[in-house]
Design an enzyme around this catalytic site. Structure first.
Site, PDB file in Angstrom:
ATOM      1  N   SER A  93       0.836  -1.196   0.000  1.00 26.50           N
ATOM      2  CA  SER A  93       0.000   0.000   0.000  1.00 26.50           C
ATOM      3  C   SER A  93       0.870   1.246   0.000  1.00 26.50           C
ATOM      4  O   SER A  93       2.031   1.217   0.422  1.00 26.50           O
ATOM      5  CB  SER A  93      -0.913   0.015   1.231  1.00 26.50           C
ATOM      6  OG  SER A  93      -1.586   1.249   1.363  1.00 26.50           O
ATOM      7  N   HIS A  94       0.300   2.354  -0.451  1.00 29.61           N
ATOM      8  CA  HIS A  94       0.997   3.634  -0.378  1.00 29.61           C
ATOM      9  C   HIS A  94       1.113   4.139   1.056  1.00 29.61           C
ATOM     10  O   HIS A  94       1.887   5.053   1.325  1.00 29.61           O
ATOM     11  CB  HIS A  94       0.265   4.676  -1.228  1.00 29.61           C
ATOM     12  CG  HIS A  94       0.490   4.514  -2.702  1.00 29.61           C
ATOM     13  ND1 HIS A  94       0.049   3.421  -3.408  1.00 29.61           N
ATOM     14  CD2 HIS A  94       1.131   5.305  -3.595  1.00 29.61           C
ATOM     15  CE1 HIS A  94       0.396   3.544  -4.678  1.00 29.61           C
ATOM     16  NE2 HIS A  94       1.054   4.674  -4.816  1.00 29.61           N
ATOM     17  N   SER A  95       0.343   3.559   1.950  1.00 30.72           N
ATOM     18  CA  SER A  95       0.342   3.980   3.350  1.00 30.72           C
ATOM     19  C   SER A  95       0.729   2.814   4.246  1.00 30.72           C
ATOM     20  O   SER A  95       0.128   1.733   4.156  1.00 30.72           O
ATOM     21  CB  SER A  95      -1.050   4.487   3.745  1.00 30.72           C
ATOM     22  OG  SER A  95      -1.194   4.562   5.145  1.00 30.72           O
TER      23      SER A  95
END
Length: 250
Positions: A20-22
């Site tokens: 994920s980007h986070s």
């Protein structure tokens, strides 16, 4: 939770890597899926190496190596956004020894992770787990569309023979105060996946946690358990008994 943090020994050979980007999103989805499938190794790869929003080559590579720490382990990789796919593809292209034991799938991040984790916990191999994640993308169409997905061949135990033996069917009342919500649905799906017999619950695939949850079966609901193939009667009896017992939720 980092990609290289020590983890309990998993019982499932197929592991999941969630990119994920986070970092918070990756770790949160891992935490949720682990509640449904505690025997599966789930490795988050969220954010960039400096803790920012985005994806990082080294974080993905480290996560894959952590997931594939056993010689017989394989990994299904899920991503949240398109650029995460590009990062994973770059790692797999540069690291063929990881690529040959991994499968990047196109699936909804949360639903796909839950479906794949439950299927892996039930003993599914790499192909079965990957298809389970992909199938999750078909589960939640427009509200009220009335469609029910068919029982996919890949979601039941590899030992089944749907054409052999006779069918069996029974009904059972759901005793759980909150019905077949996420946790008991996951317990039920894991059980069915390990039976080696094609089982449906009110017409949906009994080995799919998402399809069971979509039924919306509340306390006091009557559901139909049906099986076909060799061992159908025993499978139906086992599933009915498990539902009557509350699936660990009473």
């Amino acid at each position: 939770m980092s990609a290289t943090a020590p983890a309990p020994r998993a019982v499932a050979r197929v592991r999941l890597v969630l990119v994920s980007h986070s970092a918070s999103v990756a770790e949160g989805v891992c935490e949720l899926a682990a509640q449904m499938a505690p025997g599966v190794r789930l490795v988050p790869a969220g954010g960039t190496e400096d803790g920012g929003i985005g994806t990082g080559y080294e974080r993905v590579e480290d996560a894959l190596r952590a997931a594939l720490d056993d010689a017989d382990a394989t990994a299904v990789v899920l991503t949240d956004l398109g650029s995460a796919v590009m990062t994973v593809e770059a790692v797999l292209e540069a690291e063929p020894e990881l690529a040959e034991r991994s499968r990047l799938v196109s699936a909804p991040f949360l639903e796909g992770a839950v479906a794949a984790a439950v299927t892996a916990h039930g003993g599914g191999d790499l192909d079965v787990v990957a298809r389970s994640a992909e199938h999750a993308g078909t589960m939640f169409g427009a509200a009220g569309d009335g469609d029910t997905a068919p029982v996919p061949e890949t979601a039941v135990g590899s030992g089944r023979d749907a054409g052999a033996g006779t069918g069996a069917v029974r009904t059972v009342v759901v005793p759980n105060p909150t019905g077949l919500h996420a946790r008991p649905a996951a317990v039920l799906a894991r059980m069915v996946a390990g039976l080696g017999v094609a089982v449906t619950i009110d017409g949906v695939n009994g080995a799919s946690v998402l399809e069971i949850m979509k039924l919306g079966a509340g306390q006091g609901s009557t559901v139909e358990v049906r099986a076909s193939g060799t061992g159908a009667a025993e499978a139906v009896d086992a599933v009915v008994g498990a539902i009557e017992g509350g699936l660990g939720d009473l």
